[in-house]
Structures are given as C-alpha cells and as structure tokens.
Design a protein around this motif. Sequence first.
Motif, PDB file in Angstrom:
ATOM      1  N   LEU A   1      -3.343   0.789  34.762  1.00  0.00           N
ATOM      2  CA  LEU A   1      -3.674  -0.503  35.368  1.00  0.00           C
ATOM      3  C   LEU A   1      -4.017  -0.356  36.839  1.00  0.00           C
ATOM      4  O   LEU A   1      -4.938  -1.022  37.345  1.00  0.00           O
ATOM      5  CB  LEU A   1      -2.502  -1.469  35.188  1.00  0.00           C
ATOM      6  N   THR A   2      -3.296   0.503  37.542  1.00  0.00           N
ATOM      7  CA  THR A   2      -3.601   0.724  38.958  1.00  0.00           C
ATOM      8  C   THR A   2      -5.027   1.227  39.130  1.00  0.00           C
ATOM      9  O   THR A   2      -5.792   0.720  39.963  1.00  0.00           O
ATOM     10  CB  THR A   2      -2.609   1.734  39.559  1.00  0.00           C
ATOM     11  N   HIS A   3      -5.397   2.208  38.306  1.00  0.00           N
ATOM     12  CA  HIS A   3      -6.762   2.747  38.390  1.00  0.00           C
ATOM     13  C   HIS A   3      -7.785   1.708  37.960  1.00  0.00           C
ATOM     14  O   HIS A   3      -8.885   1.614  38.542  1.00  0.00           O
ATOM     15  CB  HIS A   3      -6.874   3.990  37.514  1.00  0.00           C
ATOM     16  N   ALA A   4      -7.447   0.895  36.960  1.00  0.00           N
ATOM     17  CA  ALA A   4      -8.392  -0.106  36.464  1.00  0.00           C
ATOM     18  C   ALA A   4      -8.707  -1.147  37.536  1.00  0.00           C
ATOM     19  O   ALA A   4      -9.882  -1.485  37.765  1.00  0.00           O
ATOM     20  CB  ALA A   4      -7.822  -0.782  35.221  1.00  0.00           C
ATOM     21  N   PHE A   5      -7.693  -1.660  38.229  1.00  0.00           N
ATOM     22  CA  PHE A   5      -7.941  -2.700  39.230  1.00  0.00           C
ATOM     23  C   PHE A   5      -8.516  -2.134  40.530  1.00  0.00           C
ATOM     24  O   PHE A   5      -9.249  -2.833  41.233  1.00  0.00           O
ATOM     25  CB  PHE A   5      -6.639  -3.459  39.510  1.00  0.00           C
ATOM     26  N   GLU A   6      -8.203  -0.890  40.826  1.00  0.00           N
ATOM     27  CA  GLU A   6      -8.777  -0.293  42.034  1.00  0.00           C
ATOM     28  C   GLU A   6     -10.263  -0.017  41.871  1.00  0.00           C
ATOM     29  O   GLU A   6     -11.037  -0.156  42.816  1.00  0.00           O
ATOM     30  CB  GLU A   6      -8.045   1.012  42.368  1.00  0.00           C
ATOM     31  N   SER A   7     -10.662   0.395  40.684  1.00  0.00           N
ATOM     32  CA  SER A   7     -12.055   0.798  40.446  1.00  0.00           C
ATOM     33  C   SER A   7     -12.797  -0.148  39.521  1.00  0.00           C
ATOM     34  O   SER A   7     -13.957   0.139  39.184  1.00  0.00           O
ATOM     35  CB  SER A   7     -12.088   2.213  39.842  1.00  0.00           C
ATOM     36  N   CYS A   8     -12.151  -1.238  39.091  1.00  0.00           N
ATOM     37  CA  CYS A   8     -12.748  -2.129  38.086  1.00  0.00           C
ATOM     38  C   CYS A   8     -13.203  -1.322  36.868  1.00  0.00           C
ATOM     39  O   CYS A   8     -14.317  -1.497  36.340  1.00  0.00           O
ATOM     40  CB  CYS A   8     -13.912  -2.923  38.674  1.00  0.00           C
ATOM     41  N   ASP A   9     -12.330  -0.400  36.443  1.00  0.00           N
ATOM     42  CA  ASP A   9     -12.625   0.506  35.332  1.00  0.00           C
ATOM     43  C   ASP A   9     -12.194  -0.158  34.023  1.00  0.00           C
ATOM     44  O   ASP A   9     -11.000  -0.297  33.735  1.00  0.00           O
ATOM     45  CB  ASP A   9     -11.894   1.825  35.530  1.00  0.00           C
ATOM     46  N   LEU A  10     -13.171  -0.563  33.229  1.00  0.00           N
ATOM     47  CA  LEU A  10     -12.885  -1.260  31.986  1.00  0.00           C
ATOM     48  C   LEU A  10     -12.193  -0.358  30.972  1.00  0.00           C
ATOM     49  O   LEU A  10     -11.319  -0.807  30.221  1.00  0.00           O
ATOM     50  CB  LEU A  10     -14.183  -1.812  31.396  1.00  0.00           C
ATOM     51  N   ASP A  11     -12.543   0.939  30.938  1.00  0.00           N
ATOM     52  CA  ASP A  11     -11.928   1.849  29.976  1.00  0.00           C
ATOM     53  C   ASP A  11     -10.416   1.955  30.201  1.00  0.00           C
ATOM     54  O   ASP A  11      -9.634   1.914  29.245  1.00  0.00           O
ATOM     55  CB  ASP A  11     -12.569   3.239  30.074  1.00  0.00           C
TER      56      ASP A  11
ATOM     57  N   GLY B   1       1.850  -8.657  41.009  1.00  0.00           N
ATOM     58  CA  GLY B   1       1.085  -8.085  39.913  1.00  0.00           C
ATOM     59  C   GLY B   1      -0.154  -7.350  40.378  1.00  0.00           C
ATOM     60  O   GLY B   1      -0.605  -7.473  41.521  1.00  0.00           O
ATOM     61  N   PHE B   2      -0.714  -6.563  39.467  1.00  0.00           N
ATOM     62  CA  PHE B   2      -1.898  -5.770  39.795  1.00  0.00           C
ATOM     63  C   PHE B   2      -3.088  -6.648  40.162  1.00  0.00           C
ATOM     64  O   PHE B   2      -3.996  -6.208  40.866  1.00  0.00           O
ATOM     65  CB  PHE B   2      -2.271  -4.890  38.588  1.00  0.00           C
ATOM     66  N   HIS B   3      -3.095  -7.884  39.702  1.00  0.00           N
ATOM     67  CA  HIS B   3      -4.246  -8.764  39.902  1.00  0.00           C
ATOM     68  C   HIS B   3      -4.159  -9.560  41.192  1.00  0.00           C
ATOM     69  O   HIS B   3      -5.097 -10.296  41.522  1.00  0.00           O
ATOM     70  CB  HIS B   3      -4.326  -9.747  38.738  1.00  0.00           C
ATOM     71  N   GLY B   4      -3.048  -9.447  41.919  1.00  0.00           N
ATOM     72  CA  GLY B   4      -2.846 -10.322  43.067  1.00  0.00           C
ATOM     73  C   GLY B   4      -3.416  -9.820  44.360  1.00  0.00           C
ATOM     74  O   GLY B   4      -3.247 -10.467  45.405  1.00  0.00           O
TER      75      GLY B   4
ATOM     76  N   LEU C   1      -8.734 -10.674  40.382  1.00  0.00           N
ATOM     77  CA  LEU C   1      -8.542 -11.811  39.499  1.00  0.00           C
ATOM     78  C   LEU C   1      -9.729 -12.005  38.562  1.00  0.00           C
ATOM     79  O   LEU C   1      -9.579 -12.224  37.353  1.00  0.00           O
ATOM     80  CB  LEU C   1      -8.312 -13.073  40.314  1.00  0.00           C
ATOM     81  N   VAL C   2     -10.913 -11.957  39.129  1.00  0.00           N
ATOM     82  CA  VAL C   2     -12.124 -12.111  38.320  1.00  0.00           C
ATOM     83  C   VAL C   2     -12.189 -11.018  37.259  1.00  0.00           C
ATOM     84  O   VAL C   2     -12.542 -11.270  36.091  1.00  0.00           O
ATOM     85  CB  VAL C   2     -13.371 -12.085  39.220  1.00  0.00           C
ATOM     86  N   PHE C   3     -11.847  -9.785  37.638  1.00  0.00           N
ATOM     87  CA  PHE C   3     -11.871  -8.658  36.705  1.00  0.00           C
ATOM     88  C   PHE C   3     -10.901  -8.904  35.548  1.00  0.00           C
ATOM     89  O   PHE C   3     -11.232  -8.671  34.375  1.00  0.00           O
ATOM     90  CB  PHE C   3     -11.511  -7.374  37.449  1.00  0.00           C
ATOM     91  N   LEU C   4      -9.676  -9.402  35.846  1.00  0.00           N
ATOM     92  CA  LEU C   4      -8.678  -9.653  34.807  1.00  0.00           C
ATOM     93  C   LEU C   4      -9.148 -10.725  33.827  1.00  0.00           C
ATOM     94  O   LEU C   4      -9.108 -10.524  32.598  1.00  0.00           O
ATOM     95  CB  LEU C   4      -7.356 -10.065  35.443  1.00  0.00           C
ATOM     96  N   PHE C   5      -9.598 -11.859  34.338  1.00  0.00           N
ATOM     97  CA  PHE C   5      -9.969 -12.953  33.430  1.00  0.00           C
ATOM     98  C   PHE C   5     -11.271 -12.671  32.699  1.00  0.00           C
ATOM     99  O   PHE C   5     -11.466 -13.155  31.570  1.00  0.00           O
ATOM    100  CB  PHE C   5     -10.038 -14.272  34.210  1.00  0.00           C
TER     101      PHE C   5
END
Length: 614
Positions: free
Chosen positions: A443-453, A489-492, A498-502
């Motif tokens: 999750l850390t890598h996903a939100f830092e890089s907007c990595d969907l995988d 949270g990771f999205h905050g 936030l946009v990436f999560l939703f």
Amino acid sequence: MGARACPRPMGRKRGPEAERRRPWLVRDMSASQARGAASGAGHGGCRRAWVELLAGRVKRQKLGPEGEQKVRESALRLLRSHLNLGDLVLEVEGPPGKQLCLSRLIDYDGPGAHIDLSSSLIGSALRDQAAQLGVPAAVLCSQVVASGLVRVCEADAVPPPKVLLTPDQRKKLSSLFEIAQNLSAQSMFSRLSFCQELWKVQNSLLLEAVWRLHVQNIVSLQELLESHADSQAVVAWLSRDLRLLCEQTEAPCQHADVARAMLADFVQMLVSRGFQKNADVRGTVDPEWMSQVAVAVLERMLASALEALAAGIQEGSAAHKAVSCWFGVFSGHMYGSIISTESPKRFFCHTLTQILTHKPVLKVSDAVQMQREWSFARTPPLLSGLYRRLFVVLSPEELVGHLQEALETQEVNWQHVLSCVSTLVICLPDAQQLVDGWVSRLLTHAFESCDLDSMVLAFLVARQAALEGPAAFPSYAAWFQATFGSARGFHGSSKKALVFLFKFLSDLVPFEAPRYLQVHILHPPLVPSKYRSLLTDYVALARTRLADLKVSVENMGLYEDLSSAGDVTEPRCQAAQDVEKAIMVFEHTGKIPAAVLEASSRGSLIPGPLSQSP
C-alpha cells in the motif's frame, strides 16, 4: 526383277529446301564426321592417352602411424554402430561339438544354467570371440551383457507399460550382473559401449533394471543419462517411467518398498545434479547439459501433477495415486543422503516458483470474483499438503519474499498464489504479522507511485487472509477500517491519494462480491469534508450495484462470511450465525470478541442483524 531405284550417293548434294527442312541432320552429320576423324587420329595412341591422363594424378601416399590409428578408430566406430553380434558369431563359430558356444555362457535361463562356469572361463571365451571378430574385447563384452539385459526385460509376459521386474527377472539379472562385475574386474567391460547399446533399445528397458545397474555399481544413473546424445529423448523417457513408477509405488503390491527406494534414488540424483551450486566437472559431458536434463525432468513431473489436479482427479484413481506419490518426494527425509542442504532448498524454491507461475491464464478481475473459492478449506488437500511440505524447508520470511518476487517479476496463476497465502496464514503462527507487513509495504508503494498493480495485490492478499477467520487474520471489515478509517491512513496524505483510492474502489464495483461493497459503505474511509463528494459518489455507485443485485446494505452481521457461496442472508439467520461464531471465538480464546464489545457499546445504533434480533 523390276528395276530398283539406286540409293542416293552420300556425297550428293541436297537442295536448299531440304536442308532448311532438316537442319538438325546437317549438324549431326558434321559432329559424327568430327568424331570419326578424332578416333582415327588417336587409334594408334590409345595407351599414350591413358598414360597422359593418369600422369596428372597424385600418387597415393602411405599412411603414417597417426593416420593408421585414425582409420582403425573410424572402422571400429562403424563396426560398433552396425555390428550384428549374432550373425558374426555364427560366422566364426566352429562345429557345435568342438567349441564353447557364446550364447550358452550367458544363457542362465536355458538348459545349461546348472553348469558352474568360472568368471575366468567366461572372460577367456569372450576374449577369443573378440579376437576372431576383430573387435576390442571390452566392446564385445558390453554388447553381450546389454543383449542379456534386454532379453531379461522382454521375458515377462505382462505387456507394457511397466517399470518393475518380476522375482524371476530379478534373479536372472543378479546372475547377469555378477558376470558384468567379473568382466569389469578383468578390464573387459566398456561402460560407454554398454550405455550406447542400451539406448538403442530404450523402449525395451525396465526402469528397475536401470536402477539395479546403479545399485550394483555397474553403470550409474548419471553416467547412463549422460551417454545419450538427445536430451529431449532422455527427458521424455525418464518422465514417462517415473510417472508409471509413482502409480505403482502407491498401488498395493509386495514390491512397494522396491518402488519407493527406486523413486528416492532417482529424485536424489536429479536434485543433486540439477540444483547443485558448483557443477561436478568430472562428468563425461558438459555438466550444464546434465543439469538441464535433471531440471527438465523434475519440472515435467510437477507440471503433470498440477495439470491432473486442475482437471479434477478422483481419490483412489491411478492419477490421484501418482500425484500423491510425487508430492511425497518433497518430504524432508527424502534428501538425507544429499550432503549439501542447499540443493534441496534451491529445489524447493524452484518448485514454489513453478507452482505460482503454472499456466497463468486467469486475469486480476477473475481473481477478484473467484478468490472466495480458493480458501484453505476449498484447496485440494494434495496441493495444500504440498505447500506445507515446502513451508518446512523455507522460513516464513523466505516464503513471503518468494511470493513477492514471483508476483513482481512474472505472470502468475492467481488460484495458486492466493491458495498459498491461505495455507500460509493457517499453518504458520507468524504469518499474520508477516502478511500484514507485506500488505502495508504494498500500500505504501501504491499510494506513493499511484501503482495500480501494488494496490490490487494488497487488496487481494488482505482479503484472502481474511477469508481464514479472525484467528488467522483480522476480518476484512476490521482491516479496511483500520487501514483507511483514520487520518493516519495511506490515503490521507493528499487529494491525489484520495482520488487514487476512490478511483480504484469504483473500478472494482462491477466485480465485487456484495459483502465487500457493504463493508465499504458501512465502514467508509475517513475523508476531509472538502473532499466529501469523492466518498458520496462512490457510495452512490456501490448502493446502485447492491440494488441491482437485490442485496440490502444493512444485511451484514458482525462476522461476515466472505468465503460462503452465497452473498444474501436473512437477518434473523445472520444473527444466529453471529451468536454461534462469538461463542466459538470465546471457547477458543477465553475472551469476549471485540466485535461483540463494540456492538454492545453502540447498542441499537448499529445497523444490522444484532439490532433486529429478539
């Protein structure tokens, strides 16, 4: 007699018209005249012409010692490849009553079996035969022993396929191997020639006979395999016979112990040759060749077992027995005779990678929809048993790292990956902490890089672990609320997060199980008021999807059973299930479940079955 027209003289000229009509005749006559003139001129000098023709040829040079040796070696190779031993023996043998027949020396199952012939007499007879045939004695002896072995393998009346010998065949082979050992002690046995002779009739060989050659130290398994020039043929032959051996090992028979010993020796040889770090350079061929053959055989055996599982095999069938037997080779005691412990460990890591990447045909969307069917309880016992055997050799940290590496670098079989995660959290006590740390890193890598995988993988792993119940991993509702329900949270961190999560959650809606949508609505991510529209848009989308599926938002209990086949449960039925699960957790832990305490503190304000229960 009437007057006859005189033939036209040869020298008489034809008219121009005739020559135009037959120009080929003029050309042929001219060529014929030219040949006649040349023949007449050279008739008297025919000998001189041949001398002149031959004078330009290079005179034949006498061969030196090296050349004679090369010619002799070439002739021997040609003879070995085309030698018909029976025909040659018939040519050189004398009258039947005055010589010792070669076939009677090794015909241990014939009328002369009672004759006690010493090893020296056998060697002397074969040496005499080799001298008469003009071949090296070691080559002839090897061909004789190979011919005898093939006759033993073909003597059984049971049709192929088979890999085990009968007691009578074992007795005959024992006599033949004594002859071979005596010949070898007299330096009258060529192991290379013997192997080459066997490969000529490989379809007649029984695997037990080949194994007994190894046990009796006549020809090792490695030496026999290395002597074949075609690696693909070796892999196909050995893989086929090993599958038959696995079937017969699990079958009830009096020689199952022999089959198990055979399988253990073959597996140990393949593992040590295929996964040793420093290849043994003493082999007769490139060590890399043998390593590739060994790995290919092991990979083919595992692939056939996984395909049989995917096809759905019935317990007790021959295929089920073969798979069970092959998975049994991953028991730790199988490799006790291998000096280096690193070879089995590398083999187990390679096996885990092959399982995770076997036929990756499913897409991520398939995994989202189907992962409930891949829980530990629904995984075939043979496959979960294989996972557990691999877990014994590999530490939990190595397993998680191996899973992560396979997912990051290769296309994977999602069913195998997620069933492995379920087995991991069920069987290893430290797995919950390791999986939770792995998901947090994803999750850390996903939100830092907007990595969907990384985002998809984190949700799949967390959901799969949650399927195994609160004793193994927090429920999905608890995990989702703990991960996204606070400002930490990771999205905050930003609007972008936030946009990436939703956006991610919205893309999942068409594939989601209803209960995941219920969790997202009832335990939504914490969102700042200025970005509230992101949450309301998602909730509206999720509610629409639930309405299409005819599922109520509030129809969810404290312990959502995401592994169940159905998604809709009546409120009163769900309340009863909540009570039963709360009692079960209390019996196992001696503590009141946190979900019950939370529900009692909120009382009738919580939506769901508890507020509706009597």
